[in-house]
Structure formats: structure tokens, C-alpha cells
Scaffold this motif. Structure first.
Motif, PDB file in Angstrom:
ATOM      1  N   TYR A  17     135.993  -7.538 -66.928  1.00  0.00           N
ATOM      2  CA  TYR A  17     134.614  -6.900 -67.040  1.00  0.00           C
ATOM      3  C   TYR A  17     133.725  -7.240 -65.740  1.00  0.00           C
ATOM      4  O   TYR A  17     134.375  -7.955 -64.866  1.00  0.00           O
ATOM      5  CB  TYR A  17     134.059  -8.160 -68.101  1.00  0.00           C
ATOM      6  N   ALA A  18     133.109  -6.007 -65.746  1.00  0.00           N
ATOM      7  CA  ALA A  18     132.442  -6.077 -64.411  1.00  0.00           C
ATOM      8  C   ALA A  18     130.745  -6.909 -64.466  1.00  0.00           C
ATOM      9  O   ALA A  18     130.128  -6.990 -63.645  1.00  0.00           O
ATOM     10  CB  ALA A  18     132.173  -4.589 -63.916  1.00  0.00           C
ATOM     11  N   VAL A  19     130.406  -6.837 -65.702  1.00  0.00           N
ATOM     12  CA  VAL A  19     129.026  -7.515 -65.803  1.00  0.00           C
ATOM     13  C   VAL A  19     129.281  -8.320 -67.109  1.00  0.00           C
ATOM     14  O   VAL A  19     130.108  -8.140 -67.918  1.00  0.00           O
ATOM     15  CB  VAL A  19     128.026  -6.523 -66.327  1.00  0.00           C
ATOM     16  N   ASN A  20     128.390  -9.194 -67.395  1.00  0.00           N
ATOM     17  CA  ASN A  20     128.364 -10.051 -68.398  1.00  0.00           C
ATOM     18  C   ASN A  20     127.721  -9.153 -69.830  1.00  0.00           C
ATOM     19  O   ASN A  20     126.778  -8.501 -69.458  1.00  0.00           O
ATOM     20  CB  ASN A  20     127.461 -11.342 -68.337  1.00  0.00           C
ATOM     21  N   GLY A  21     128.241  -9.482 -70.741  1.00  0.00           N
ATOM     22  CA  GLY A  21     127.569  -8.815 -72.173  1.00  0.00           C
ATOM     23  C   GLY A  21     128.413  -8.993 -73.288  1.00  0.00           C
ATOM     24  O   GLY A  21     129.373  -9.623 -73.180  1.00  0.00           O
ATOM     25  N   LEU A  64     134.705 -15.515 -75.326  1.00  0.00           N
ATOM     26  CA  LEU A  64     133.900 -14.567 -75.270  1.00  0.00           C
ATOM     27  C   LEU A  64     132.648 -14.920 -74.789  1.00  0.00           C
ATOM     28  O   LEU A  64     131.815 -14.073 -74.119  1.00  0.00           O
ATOM     29  CB  LEU A  64     133.849 -14.520 -76.823  1.00  0.00           C
ATOM     30  N   ASN A  65     132.147 -16.284 -74.862  1.00  0.00           N
ATOM     31  CA  ASN A  65     130.873 -16.857 -74.424  1.00  0.00           C
ATOM     32  C   ASN A  65     130.765 -16.769 -72.759  1.00  0.00           C
ATOM     33  O   ASN A  65     129.864 -16.530 -72.327  1.00  0.00           O
ATOM     34  CB  ASN A  65     130.657 -18.263 -74.783  1.00  0.00           C
ATOM     35  N   VAL A  66     132.033 -16.765 -72.205  1.00  0.00           N
ATOM     36  CA  VAL A  66     132.038 -16.409 -70.722  1.00  0.00           C
ATOM     37  C   VAL A  66     131.845 -15.285 -70.676  1.00  0.00           C
ATOM     38  O   VAL A  66     130.898 -14.915 -69.365  1.00  0.00           O
ATOM     39  CB  VAL A  66     133.681 -17.017 -70.337  1.00  0.00           C
ATOM     40  N   VAL A  67     132.325 -14.050 -71.159  1.00  0.00           N
ATOM     41  CA  VAL A  67     132.118 -12.914 -70.974  1.00  0.00           C
ATOM     42  C   VAL A  67     130.785 -12.589 -71.155  1.00  0.00           C
ATOM     43  O   VAL A  67     130.073 -11.767 -70.516  1.00  0.00           O
ATOM     44  CB  VAL A  67     133.011 -11.900 -71.783  1.00  0.00           C
ATOM     45  N   GLU A  68     130.037 -12.961 -72.066  1.00  0.00           N
ATOM     46  CA  GLU A  68     128.774 -12.836 -72.481  1.00  0.00           C
ATOM     47  C   GLU A  68     127.884 -13.378 -71.357  1.00  0.00           C
ATOM     48  O   GLU A  68     126.557 -13.247 -71.266  1.00  0.00           O
ATOM     49  CB  GLU A  68     128.255 -13.752 -73.895  1.00  0.00           C
ATOM     50  N   TYR A 119     128.313 -19.182 -71.013  1.00  0.00           N
ATOM     51  CA  TYR A 119     128.957 -20.742 -71.167  1.00  0.00           C
ATOM     52  C   TYR A 119     128.973 -21.160 -69.863  1.00  0.00           C
ATOM     53  O   TYR A 119     128.829 -20.429 -68.812  1.00  0.00           O
ATOM     54  CB  TYR A 119     130.497 -20.280 -71.415  1.00  0.00           C
ATOM     55  N   PRO A 120     128.764 -22.491 -69.806  1.00  0.00           N
ATOM     56  CA  PRO A 120     128.372 -23.234 -68.607  1.00  0.00           C
ATOM     57  C   PRO A 120     129.578 -23.031 -67.656  1.00  0.00           C
ATOM     58  O   PRO A 120     129.258 -23.156 -66.414  1.00  0.00           O
ATOM     59  CB  PRO A 120     128.229 -24.675 -68.891  1.00  0.00           C
ATOM     60  N   TYR A 155     131.311 -30.771 -80.816  1.00  0.00           N
ATOM     61  CA  TYR A 155     131.985 -29.838 -79.975  1.00  0.00           C
ATOM     62  C   TYR A 155     131.962 -28.404 -79.819  1.00  0.00           C
ATOM     63  O   TYR A 155     132.531 -27.634 -78.950  1.00  0.00           O
ATOM     64  CB  TYR A 155     133.469 -30.472 -79.925  1.00  0.00           C
ATOM     65  N   GLY A 156     131.205 -27.896 -80.975  1.00  0.00           N
ATOM     66  CA  GLY A 156     130.952 -26.588 -80.866  1.00  0.00           C
ATOM     67  C   GLY A 156     130.004 -26.121 -81.679  1.00  0.00           C
ATOM     68  O   GLY A 156     129.153 -26.956 -82.281  1.00  0.00           O
TER      69      GLY A 156
END
Ligand SMILES: NC(=O)c1ccc[n+]([C@@H]2O[C@H](COP(=O)([O-])OP(=O)(O)OC[C@H]3O[C@@H](n4cnc5c(N)ncnc54)[C@H](OP(=O)(O)O)[C@@H]3O)[C@@H](O)[C@H]2O)c1
Length: 390
Positions: free
Chosen positions: A29-33, A69-73, A76-77, A291-292
Motif C-alpha cells: 500500500y502506498a497510502v493508509n486507508g 488491517l488497522n495498520v493499513v488503515e 494501529y499504534p 485486548y481488542g
């Protein structure tokens, strides 16, 4: 969101060589989303022989976990390091996300060492390893990594690819939550929500191996009896839906199951009002470990539980656990989990392998991947999705 920084140019050529020969693919991925929009399958050039202190890896299998998926979005910390970015020849002027500088998705997975650089000791071609540095990018056919960023999988010959690929996130989370907050003895009870999640299934199995009882909460669905049967087969002591829990008469049933023994550990990966209901099942001096947050609703707990029952509410993050422990402690936990697998006490949750085959074009593979992302976001999988990139 365009929050990722550009990598220093000197690192780009190390991670993927500039040779024209295509060695495989990566999901980037080039950008978050939204993953269904921003992820691309891209051909990547062949890796050069590894320089000193590094290895070339062939990734065998890598899970797609909710946190990935949260990282891609971009929410995610734990984020990929700027110098983990890779530069690929710009591919399509009609694709506004095709910037050339991209991040490889994925945090977990198992890889086979395919080449060893000078000065690396203790690892050889053919060894199975996992990446120990968070967010280093496992959704690729090949990766070049520092030897210091991997750990060898112990007793790899006894494991399937799926077992090894899913060894470092969910089972250790389950194991640590069962042991780090309260000393539980055989016969004690643990309650958890999201019990059919990968972590939940590991909790059920590890608890059973320790002689603990589990009360497992899941969402209702048309095939609920089948799901309950599957969880019982894994070792679940009791399974209820959140709807069943909302009916006050179920309390007597639970008291009969536990023999009125206080439940002293609750595990929460959901949040919202169902978690408040679950917390009411806990006895005095109990620990609720979150934890989630799958329901994306805040955790809202009755104040009376803190005042009158001395409830203690904690968070747990396996990434923080790894960062606080020595390499020996991390290796010891992995060996403990591998031993449980070898004793047939712990297995990978039901899963499906999404194969990106060499016969597909990048565009065809991207379309297939994006369809899978939409299905995942709509909860249509119900199984762990593992990625195999040829
Ligand atoms: N803190 C840590 O160190 C750590 C480590 C590993 C995982 N996690 C977190 O733990 C959670 C589970 O991860 P996993 O890999 O085990 O997940 P998974 O196998 O993909 O399962 C997801 C679970 O979430 C449930 N769920 C989804 N949306 C929900 C909603 N709106 N309300 C209630 N339940 C919902 C699903 O239930 P249905 O089947 O009913 O859809 C399923 O039980 C995630 O939030 C993940 O980020 C945290």
C-alpha cells in the motif's frame, strides 16, 4: 490518510533489488486507508544475494489478522518503520495510489531461509523462521531482512505451515492473558467474549490443557449449534450467546455450572454493552483483561463492580509484552506453544488460504485480494485468512 513517510533512498535497493527479473509478488500500500481500496498486488524484482548480516527469506504463509488491517488503515499504534518502505517502478499512471514507494503489509508469518549473508551464524538455508520486528512486512513472496530480526522456529519439522505462520500473535496473547494477571488453579473458571476468534480458540485450548474451565460468549447466528459444537470440540466447557446472557435466568444456570465458584478472570476483545454484561459475571477481586475492540464501542463498566467487588480492569498488548522481554524469554514462550502443538493440545483455528498465483496478472490478483478484503470487512469469512504468495 497520507501519513507514511518516504524511506531513505539507500534502504530501498537493499529490500528489493533493481534487477528487472521478477521474483514474485507483494501485497503493498502506498497510502493508509480502507484495505479493500488501497491494497495492491505488485510484482517485485528479484532479491540480490544477501549482504553481510542479512538473510533472504521465502515467505511460506502469512495470516491477515484484524490488527494488520488497522495498520493499513493507519489507526494501529505499531507502524512499519519508514526504512521498511520499498520502491517499485511506477506501474500505472491511471492508478492514483500507484506512487512507486510502498509498504508491504503483514506482521506475522513463517518464512524459509533461502540465502544467508556473510557473517550470519546459527541460521542456514532451509530453516523456518518468524520475523521478530513488528510490522516488517510478511505479505510477500520474498523478503530481505537483518538476521537479528528473525527467530528460528523450534521443532519446525513437527509443524504445519499454518501452525508456524500463526504462532506469534494469537496463541501467545491467549497464553499470557491466562497467566500474567492472576494465578489460576485447575478447576477455576475463565469467561471470555469473542470466543470463536483466533485468540478465543487459543484461550479455550490452552485453558483446557491447564485444567481450567471456560465460559465462552459468541454472537448469535443461524448455525449457532454448529459453532457451539465446534468450540466444545476444542475444549470449551460452556458456550452462550450474548443474547442468552442478556436473559437474567441464565445466571442460575451459570451458578450451577460453576458450583457458585467465583469467576476471577474475564477476557474481552469486543467492548460495548455485551462486555458490561460479561463483567457482571465476575466475582470479587476479579481481573477483566481487554485486548481488542471488535465492536468498536467504548468499554463501559458499572461503577459498582469497582466499588463493591474490587474489579481490576487491565489492557493487554502482546507487542508490548515482546518489547519488554529478552530474546530468551520470547524463545521460551515460543517453545512452550510449540510443545502444546506437538502434544495436540493447541492447533491453528479453522482457516482458508488465499493464494496469489504466479499465473495471475497483478491486476487480477489485486481484484481477488480486494474482494477478500470486502468479504472480511463484512464478516463473511468466519475463518482465519492466510495469504500464500507464489
Ligand atoms: N492485544 C493483543 O495483543 C492482541 C493480540 C491478538 C489479537 N488481538 C485482537 O483480538 C481481536 C481478535 O483477533 P483475532 O485475530 O482472534 O480475530 P478473528 O479470528 O478475526 O475473529 C474476530 C472476532 O471478532 C468478533 N467480532 C467481529 N465484529 C464484532 C462485533 N461487531 N461485535 C462482536 N464481536 C465481533 C468475531 O465474531 P463473529 O464470528 O460473530 O463475527 C470473531 O469472534 C482483534 O481485535 C485483534 O486486534 C489483540
Amino acid at each position: 490518510m497520507f501519513s507514511l513517510r518516504r524511506p531513505p533512498a539507500h534502504r530501498l535497493s537493499r529490500l528489493f533489488a533493481t534487477s528487472a527479473a521478477r521474483s514474485g509478488r507483494a501485497v503493498v500500500y502506498a497510502v493508509n486507508g480502507d484495505p479493500a481500496t488501497v491494497l495492491r498486488v505488485r510484482s517485485v524484482p528479484a532479491l540480490p544475494p544477501p549482504p553481510a548480516g542479512t538473510l533472504n527469506l521465502q515467505v511460506l504463509l502469512a495470516p491477515i489478522n484484524p490488527a494488520d488491517l488497522n495498520v493499513v488503515e493507519g489507526v494501529y499504534p505499531s507502524k512499519p518503520r519508514a526504512d521498511d518502505a520499498v520502491h517499485l517502478p511506477t506501474h500505472s499512471v491511471s492508478d492514483p495510489l500507484d506512487t512507486g514507494t510502498v509498504w508491504v503489509g503483514g506482521n506475522e508469518g513463517v518464512a524459509r531461509v533461502s540465502a544467508v549473508g556473510p557473517g550470519v551464524s546459527g541460521l542456514g538455508v532451509g530453516d523456518w523462521v518468524i520475523l521478530t520486528r513488528p510490522q516488517a512486512g510478511t505479505w510477500a513472496a520474498e523478503r530481505a531482512v537483518a538476521a537479528a530480526d528473525v527467530a528460528r522456529v523450534p521443532d519446525a519439522e513437527a509443524l504445519t505451515e499454518a501452525q508456524a505462520a500463526t504462532l506469534t500473535v494469537n496463541p501467545p496473547t491467549a497464553y499470557n492473558m491466562l497467566s500474567e494477571f492472576i494465578d489460576l488453579a485447575p478447576g477455576d473458571w475463565v469467561v471470555q467474549n469473542g470466543a470463536n476468534s483466533a485468540v478465543g480458540q487459543a484461550v479455550i485450548q490452552i485453558a483446557k490443557a491447564r485444567g481450567l474451565n471456560t465460559l465462552n460468549l459468541v454472537r448469535h447466528r443461524p448455525e449457532i449449534d454448529e459453532l457451539k459444537q465446534r468450540l466444545h470440540a476444542l475444549g470449551a466447557t460452556q458456550v452462550l450467546t450474548y443474547d442468552e446472557l442478556a436473559d437474567k435466568s441464565v445466571r442460575d444456570k451459570i451458578k450451577a455450572w460453576t458450583g457458585s465458584k467465583a469467576i476471577r478472570l474475564g477476557l474481552n476483545c469486543v467492548g460495548g454493552k455485551d462486555t458490561a454484561l460479561m463483567a457482571r459475571l465476575l466475582g470479587a477481586d476479579a481481573h477483566l483483561v481487554s485486548y481488542g475492540a471488535m465492536a468498536k464501542q467504548p468499554l463501559s463498566l458499572p461503577t459498582s463492580l469497582f466499588i463493591f467487588k474490587n474489579l481490576k480492569s487491565h489492557g493487554f498488548w502482546q507487542t508490548r509484552w515482546y518489547s519488554m522481554k529478552s530474546a530468551e524469554e520470547r524463545a521460551q514462550l515460543m517453545q512452550t506453544l510449540v510443545n502444546l502443538i506437538k502434544e495436540n493440545k493447541l492447533d491453528t483455528p479453522a482457516h482458508e488460504v488465499l493464494t496469489i498465483s504466479a499465473a495471475q496478472t497483478d491486476e487480477e490478483a489485486t481484484e481477488k485480494l480486494q474482494e477478500a478484503m470486502v468479504a472480511m470487512s463484512e464478516g463473511r469469512y468466519g475463518k482465519k485468512l492466510l495469504l500464500k504468495i507464489e
